[in-house]
Design a protein around this motif. Sequence first.
Motif, PDB file in Angstrom:
ATOM      1  N   LEU A  61      -5.938   5.644  17.176  1.00 38.81           N
ATOM      2  CA  LEU A  61      -5.887   6.134  15.793  1.00 38.81           C
ATOM      3  C   LEU A  61      -7.296   6.420  15.280  1.00 38.81           C
ATOM      4  O   LEU A  61      -8.250   5.723  15.614  1.00 38.81           O
ATOM      5  N   GLU A  62      -7.411   7.446  14.440  1.00 41.07           N
ATOM      6  CA  GLU A  62      -8.694   7.805  13.852  1.00 41.07           C
ATOM      7  C   GLU A  62      -8.962   6.981  12.607  1.00 41.07           C
ATOM      8  O   GLU A  62      -8.033   6.516  11.932  1.00 41.07           O
ATOM      9  N   LEU A  63     -10.239   6.862  12.281  1.00 47.25           N
ATOM     10  CA  LEU A  63     -10.661   6.219  11.042  1.00 47.25           C
ATOM     11  C   LEU A  63      -9.926   6.861   9.868  1.00 47.25           C
ATOM     12  O   LEU A  63      -9.830   8.086   9.781  1.00 47.25           O
ATOM     13  N   GLY A  64      -9.382   6.039   8.986  1.00 49.77           N
ATOM     14  CA  GLY A  64      -8.692   6.548   7.807  1.00 49.77           C
ATOM     15  C   GLY A  64      -7.215   6.822   8.015  1.00 49.77           C
ATOM     16  O   GLY A  64      -6.485   7.066   7.058  1.00 49.77           O
ATOM     17  N   THR A  65      -6.745   6.764   9.261  1.00 51.60           N
ATOM     18  CA  THR A  65      -5.339   7.036   9.564  1.00 51.60           C
ATOM     19  C   THR A  65      -4.466   5.892   9.064  1.00 51.60           C
ATOM     20  O   THR A  65      -4.824   4.727   9.171  1.00 51.60           O
ATOM     21  N   THR A  66      -3.317   6.263   8.525  1.00 51.40           N
ATOM     22  CA  THR A  66      -2.310   5.272   8.164  1.00 51.40           C
ATOM     23  C   THR A  66      -1.116   5.482   9.080  1.00 51.40           C
ATOM     24  O   THR A  66      -0.661   6.609   9.266  1.00 51.40           O
ATOM     25  N   ALA A  67      -0.650   4.398   9.684  1.00 55.67           N
ATOM     26  CA  ALA A  67       0.515   4.461  10.564  1.00 55.67           C
ATOM     27  C   ALA A  67       1.590   3.555   9.994  1.00 55.67           C
ATOM     28  O   ALA A  67       1.293   2.467   9.501  1.00 55.67           O
ATOM     29  N   LYS A  68       2.834   4.010  10.055  1.00 52.78           N
ATOM     30  CA  LYS A  68       3.969   3.172   9.650  1.00 52.78           C
ATOM     31  C   LYS A  68       4.992   3.263  10.770  1.00 52.78           C
ATOM     32  O   LYS A  68       5.468   4.336  11.082  1.00 52.78           O
ATOM     33  N   LEU A  69       5.269   2.110  11.374  1.00 56.74           N
ATOM     34  CA  LEU A  69       6.141   2.086  12.539  1.00 56.74           C
ATOM     35  C   LEU A  69       7.229   1.040  12.369  1.00 56.74           C
ATOM     36  O   LEU A  69       6.979  -0.047  11.857  1.00 56.74           O
ATOM     37  N   THR A  70       8.415   1.382  12.801  1.00 56.07           N
ATOM     38  CA  THR A  70       9.511   0.417  12.845  1.00 56.07           C
ATOM     39  C   THR A  70       9.622  -0.062  14.286  1.00 56.07           C
ATOM     40  O   THR A  70       9.765   0.746  15.196  1.00 56.07           O
ATOM     41  N   LEU A  71       9.500  -1.365  14.466  1.00 56.86           N
ATOM     42  CA  LEU A  71       9.467  -1.941  15.809  1.00 56.86           C
ATOM     43  C   LEU A  71      10.724  -2.760  16.068  1.00 56.86           C
ATOM     44  O   LEU A  71      11.090  -3.619  15.270  1.00 56.86           O
ATOM     45  N   SER A  72      11.339  -2.509  17.211  1.00 56.85           N
ATOM     46  CA  SER A  72      12.485  -3.307  17.629  1.00 56.85           C
ATOM     47  C   SER A  72      11.982  -4.717  17.934  1.00 56.85           C
ATOM     48  O   SER A  72      10.789  -4.917  18.163  1.00 56.85           O
ATOM     49  N   PRO A  73      12.875  -5.698  17.954  1.00 57.79           N
ATOM     50  CA  PRO A  73      12.442  -7.072  18.277  1.00 57.79           C
ATOM     51  C   PRO A  73      11.657  -7.149  19.580  1.00 57.79           C
ATOM     52  O   PRO A  73      10.668  -7.868  19.665  1.00 57.79           O
ATOM     53  N   GLU A  74      12.071  -6.370  20.587  1.00 61.16           N
ATOM     54  CA  GLU A  74      11.383  -6.415  21.881  1.00 61.16           C
ATOM     55  C   GLU A  74       9.931  -5.946  21.757  1.00 61.16           C
ATOM     56  O   GLU A  74       9.063  -6.411  22.489  1.00 61.16           O
ATOM     57  N   ARG A  75       9.650  -5.019  20.859  1.00 66.73           N
ATOM     58  CA  ARG A  75       8.290  -4.492  20.694  1.00 66.73           C
ATOM     59  C   ARG A  75       7.492  -5.289  19.675  1.00 66.73           C
ATOM     60  O   ARG A  75       6.275  -5.144  19.597  1.00 66.73           O
ATOM     61  N   ALA A  76       8.173  -6.108  18.878  1.00 66.00           N
ATOM     62  CA  ALA A  76       7.467  -6.881  17.850  1.00 66.00           C
ATOM     63  C   ALA A  76       7.220  -8.307  18.347  1.00 66.00           C
ATOM     64  O   ALA A  76       6.247  -8.569  19.037  1.00 66.00           O
ATOM     65  N   PHE A  77       8.116  -9.235  18.040  1.00 61.90           N
ATOM     66  CA  PHE A  77       7.903 -10.643  18.380  1.00 61.90           C
ATOM     67  C   PHE A  77       8.854 -11.147  19.453  1.00 61.90           C
ATOM     68  O   PHE A  77       8.953 -12.345  19.687  1.00 61.90           O
ATOM     69  N   GLY A  78       9.558 -10.236  20.107  1.00 61.09           N
ATOM     70  CA  GLY A  78      10.442 -10.620  21.195  1.00 61.09           C
ATOM     71  C   GLY A  78      11.797 -11.110  20.711  1.00 61.09           C
ATOM     72  O   GLY A  78      12.053 -11.228  19.514  1.00 61.09           O
ATOM     73  N   ALA A 138      13.766 -10.196  15.160  1.00 63.13           N
ATOM     74  CA  ALA A 138      13.730  -9.390  13.936  1.00 63.13           C
ATOM     75  C   ALA A 138      13.121  -8.013  14.201  1.00 63.13           C
ATOM     76  O   ALA A 138      12.168  -7.878  14.961  1.00 63.13           O
ATOM     77  N   THR A 139      13.698  -6.992  13.557  1.00 65.34           N
ATOM     78  CA  THR A 139      13.079  -5.665  13.520  1.00 65.34           C
ATOM     79  C   THR A 139      11.996  -5.730  12.450  1.00 65.34           C
ATOM     80  O   THR A 139      12.212  -6.274  11.370  1.00 65.34           O
ATOM     81  N   ILE A 140      10.819  -5.211  12.752  1.00 63.11           N
ATOM     82  CA  ILE A 140       9.662  -5.302  11.853  1.00 63.11           C
ATOM     83  C   ILE A 140       9.181  -3.897  11.501  1.00 63.11           C
ATOM     84  O   ILE A 140       9.125  -3.025  12.358  1.00 63.11           O
ATOM     85  N   ILE A 141       8.811  -3.713  10.244  1.00 61.79           N
ATOM     86  CA  ILE A 141       8.157  -2.469   9.831  1.00 61.79           C
ATOM     87  C   ILE A 141       6.680  -2.799   9.642  1.00 61.79           C
ATOM     88  O   ILE A 141       6.319  -3.665   8.839  1.00 61.79           O
ATOM     89  N   PHE A 142       5.851  -2.146  10.441  1.00 61.97           N
ATOM     90  CA  PHE A 142       4.404  -2.389  10.468  1.00 61.97           C
ATOM     91  C   PHE A 142       3.705  -1.174   9.887  1.00 61.97           C
ATOM     92  O   PHE A 142       3.848  -0.071  10.393  1.00 61.97           O
ATOM     93  N   SER A 143       2.977  -1.374   8.795  1.00 68.72           N
ATOM     94  CA  SER A 143       2.174  -0.310   8.187  1.00 68.72           C
ATOM     95  C   SER A 143       0.721  -0.747   8.264  1.00 68.72           C
ATOM     96  O   SER A 143       0.401  -1.881   7.903  1.00 68.72           O
ATOM     97  N   ALA A 144      -0.138   0.135   8.741  1.00 64.29           N
ATOM     98  CA  ALA A 144      -1.558  -0.210   8.855  1.00 64.29           C
ATOM     99  C   ALA A 144      -2.419   1.005   8.566  1.00 64.29           C
ATOM    100  O   ALA A 144      -2.041   2.136   8.894  1.00 64.29           O
ATOM    101  N   LYS A 145      -3.571   0.753   7.954  1.00 70.18           N
ATOM    102  CA  LYS A 145      -4.556   1.802   7.728  1.00 70.18           C
ATOM    103  C   LYS A 145      -5.856   1.368   8.371  1.00 70.18           C
ATOM    104  O   LYS A 145      -6.310   0.241   8.172  1.00 70.18           O
ATOM    105  N   ILE A 146      -6.452   2.257   9.167  1.00 71.85           N
ATOM    106  CA  ILE A 146      -7.736   1.976   9.805  1.00 71.85           C
ATOM    107  C   ILE A 146      -8.815   2.170   8.750  1.00 71.85           C
ATOM    108  O   ILE A 146      -9.128   3.292   8.357  1.00 71.85           O
ATOM    109  N   GLU A 147      -9.369   1.063   8.265  1.00 69.49           N
ATOM    110  CA  GLU A 147     -10.372   1.117   7.182  1.00 69.49           C
ATOM    111  C   GLU A 147     -11.790   1.305   7.709  1.00 69.49           C
ATOM    112  O   GLU A 147     -12.581   2.029   7.126  1.00 69.49           O
ATOM    113  N   GLU A 148     -12.110   0.601   8.809  1.00 70.04           N
ATOM    114  CA  GLU A 148     -13.439   0.712   9.398  1.00 70.04           C
ATOM    115  C   GLU A 148     -13.356   0.533  10.907  1.00 70.04           C
ATOM    116  O   GLU A 148     -12.494  -0.206  11.388  1.00 70.04           O
ATOM    117  N   ILE A 149     -14.249   1.211  11.609  1.00 71.81           N
ATOM    118  CA  ILE A 149     -14.404   1.002  13.046  1.00 71.81           C
ATOM    119  C   ILE A 149     -15.879   0.672  13.260  1.00 71.81           C
ATOM    120  O   ILE A 149     -16.748   1.488  12.935  1.00 71.81           O
TER     121      ILE A 149
END
Length: 151
Positions: A61-78, A138-149
Amino acid sequence: MSDSPKSSLPIVSEESEIAITFKLELPDGTLVEQTEENEPFRFKIGDGTFISNLESLLIGLELGTTAKLTLSPERAFGLPDANNFQTMDKADFPVDMPLEAGHVIGFNTPTGDEIPGTIHEVEGEKVVVDFNHPLAGATIIFSAKIEEIFS
């Protein structure tokens, strides 16, 4: 023919130290965890500070990018593992500790780390403790923004 212009923004790599703002929530909108406004979470990819399954989603991901992903249990915490349920004696717990289903307790491992265990059920003198991650299954919705690299 001209090449499409390449972005000059820094990109998160497998060795990057970065700062992100993020939010973890359940599909029903229940907030699990989030960073405070103007207080990004700083860590180095791969150092174990942040959840490795989520780290891998930030790479590229590039600096400043915001990603919002829905993760299945297998991809999140198992998924919950039946082997992570342990039966213990009531006598192993402090007398004044409330032993109720759903109560989360910190247990010390032989290596000195602390891991959470959730009381699954109390039956007579036995306590069944679930050592699966509280968000296992649990299915998890993960939202993240790259603030600094940083590197």
